[in-house]
Design a protein around this motif. Structure first.
Motif, PDB file in Angstrom:
ATOM      1  N   GLU A  96      49.926  46.992  21.001  1.00  0.00           N
ATOM      2  CA  GLU A  96      50.071  45.540  21.065  1.00  0.00           C
ATOM      3  C   GLU A  96      49.983  45.055  22.513  1.00  0.00           C
ATOM      4  O   GLU A  96      49.326  44.045  22.807  1.00  0.00           O
ATOM      5  CB  GLU A  96      51.397  45.107  20.459  1.00  0.00           C
ATOM      6  N   GLN A  97      50.628  45.780  23.424  1.00  0.00           N
ATOM      7  CA  GLN A  97      50.612  45.402  24.834  1.00  0.00           C
ATOM      8  C   GLN A  97      49.196  45.512  25.404  1.00  0.00           C
ATOM      9  O   GLN A  97      48.715  44.604  26.095  1.00  0.00           O
ATOM     10  CB  GLN A  97      51.561  46.315  25.619  1.00  0.00           C
ATOM     11  N   ILE A  98      48.506  46.619  25.101  1.00  0.00           N
ATOM     12  CA  ILE A  98      47.160  46.818  25.643  1.00  0.00           C
ATOM     13  C   ILE A  98      46.199  45.776  25.073  1.00  0.00           C
ATOM     14  O   ILE A  98      45.382  45.201  25.803  1.00  0.00           O
ATOM     15  CB  ILE A  98      46.669  48.242  25.343  1.00  0.00           C
ATOM     16  N   SER A  99      46.311  45.498  23.760  1.00  0.00           N
ATOM     17  CA  SER A  99      45.430  44.504  23.156  1.00  0.00           C
ATOM     18  C   SER A  99      45.646  43.121  23.756  1.00  0.00           C
ATOM     19  O   SER A  99      44.693  42.393  24.047  1.00  0.00           O
ATOM     20  CB  SER A  99      45.655  44.448  21.637  1.00  0.00           C
ATOM     21  N   GLY A 100      46.920  42.747  23.944  1.00  0.00           N
ATOM     22  CA  GLY A 100      47.214  41.441  24.513  1.00  0.00           C
ATOM     23  C   GLY A 100      46.708  41.307  25.938  1.00  0.00           C
ATOM     24  O   GLY A 100      46.130  40.279  26.319  1.00  0.00           O
ATOM     25  N   GLN A 101      46.909  42.362  26.736  1.00  0.00           N
ATOM     26  CA  GLN A 101      46.447  42.309  28.127  1.00  0.00           C
ATOM     27  C   GLN A 101      44.926  42.326  28.192  1.00  0.00           C
ATOM     28  O   GLN A 101      44.323  41.643  29.032  1.00  0.00           O
ATOM     29  CB  GLN A 101      47.021  43.491  28.905  1.00  0.00           C
ATOM     30  N   ALA A 103      42.846  41.078  25.953  1.00  0.00           N
ATOM     31  CA  ALA A 103      42.378  39.734  25.588  1.00  0.00           C
ATOM     32  C   ALA A 103      42.500  38.790  26.783  1.00  0.00           C
ATOM     33  O   ALA A 103      41.603  37.967  27.037  1.00  0.00           O
ATOM     34  CB  ALA A 103      43.173  39.208  24.402  1.00  0.00           C
ATOM     35  N   SER A 104      43.585  38.902  27.523  1.00  0.00           N
ATOM     36  CA  SER A 104      43.764  38.066  28.722  1.00  0.00           C
ATOM     37  C   SER A 104      42.712  38.391  29.781  1.00  0.00           C
ATOM     38  O   SER A 104      42.181  37.492  30.443  1.00  0.00           O
ATOM     39  CB  SER A 104      45.164  38.268  29.302  1.00  0.00           C
ATOM     40  N   ASN A 105      42.405  39.688  29.929  1.00  0.00           N
ATOM     41  CA  ASN A 105      41.383  40.089  30.898  1.00  0.00           C
ATOM     42  C   ASN A 105      40.017  39.502  30.552  1.00  0.00           C
ATOM     43  O   ASN A 105      39.288  39.012  31.435  1.00  0.00           O
ATOM     44  CB  ASN A 105      41.278  41.617  30.958  1.00  0.00           C
TER      45      ASN A 105
END
Length: 350
Positions: A96-101, A103-105
């Protein structure tokens, strides 16, 4: 080989450029990408199909931006500098953390510039993703491991059997709402094609990079069938496809980080599937010599295991990866020299 003997290699000869999945391994191709898209290919005017999965899709989408050499250098720096702070008590970042970051990138990288990609006058972008079927149609703590176990067993029987679990979905640049024709045949594997748009560009690109168990799959991509979309490298790791290119621009030019073109991610263990086929008869692979790779920091290409190996030592990982990409300038220099005076003794069968 006949074409190279008779005419050498000219920018107008290139009809398609694939870009493999492979995570940080793709960093080694940064200097080649900048030379090809920034200096060499602009000397011609023909349409070129860019086909990418995972980091390859990110590279090819970036090549469609204005001033591609600068954009590709920015991508290299951003990729090397990415860092995931570990949650308290955890040894690795959560999906979840990697996916969210991630998407922000993507939003930071392409925000306000998606139209540059979609409206490129020459390049037709094709982003490859893998859509789950049946058990893999939704993500879940039990469904996903069981589904990928079934996919692994089916793929061991035969690559086409993998189609019972996953299908190839290609998001392609569109004009007047219609996707550009695919530059490859699709009889080898179950395939769908979706027009690429401003609404689905970000989720399609994220889906193409969503490694199972590392990131969450992307759901509800606008204009695409419902389902869970994962990394395009699962179905098409190195894009071993039946390419179709115009006679006027027959060459499939493939900057690659290794010499073998492996069909799917699950085929890595099946060495007999790493050999060339007639599907690649028009392909010219540009790959580093394995002996040169052994001269890089740590004697290998950057890879995804480095995130775990270096953990929170961002400076240590960045030093190694920057060293590898700096050394890779030699690849671009040697290719540029070869184009000026093609030495066919340097060209080997796939």
């Amino acid at each position: 080989m006949r074409h190279l003997r008779e005419q050498g290699l000219r920018p107008q000869d290139v009809g398609a450029i694939p870009a493999a999945a492979g995570g940080p391994k793709g960093l080694i191709l940064g200097p080649l990408d900048r030379f090809i898209f920034g200096q060499w290919l602009p000397r011609s005017a023909q349409p070129v199909d860019l086909v990418g999965a995972s980091i390859g899709a990110w590279r090819m989408a970036t090549a469609c931006l204005d001033d591609p050499a600068a954009a590709l250098m920015h991508l290299q720096r951003e990729y090397i500098a990415q860092h995931f702070e570990l949650p308290p008590g955890k040894k690795r970042a959560t999906p979840e953390q990697i996916s969210g970051q991630f998407a922000s990138n993507l939003q930071r990288f392409y925000g306000g510039r998606v139209n540059e990609v979609l409206a490129h006058p020459r390049y037709r972008l094709h982003i490859v993703a893998s859509r789950g079927r049946h058990v893999l149609a939704r993500d879940g703590a039990l469904r996903t491991p069981l589904g990928y176990l079934g996919a692994f067993v089916s793929n061991a029987v035969g690559r086409k059997a993998l189609g019972a679990w996953l299908e190839r979905v290609v998001f392609s640049s569109a004009a007047s709402g219609h996707a550009a024709p695919l530059p490859f045949a699709t009889h080898d594997f179950r395939t769908r094609q979706i027009p690429l748009s401003a609404e689905n560009f970000m989720p399609a690109l994220q889906a193409s990079c969503s490694i199972p168990f590392v990131l969450r799959p992307v759901q509800h991509i606008p204009g695409a069938p419902a389902g869970a979309y994962w990394d395009g490298g699962i179905t098409d790791y190195h894009l071993h496809l039946h390419y179709r290119t115009p006679e006027a621009s027959p060459i499939v030019l493939y900057p690659h980080f290794q010499q073998a073109v492996v069909p799917g991610w699950l085929d890595k263990a099946w060495k007999r599937r790493h050999v060339a086929s007639h599907a690649l008869d028009r392909m010219l692979v540009i790959a580093p010599d394995p002996g040169w790779v052994r001269t890089l920091p740590e004697g290998k290409l950057p890879d995804r295991n480095d995130f775990t190996r270096y953990g929170q030592d961002l400076a240590g990982r960045m030093k190694v990866w920057n060293g590898a990409t700096a050394a890779a300038e030699q690849l671009a220099d040697e290719f540029a020299q070869w184009l000026e005076r093609p030495d066919l003794s340097r060209v080997e069968p796939l």
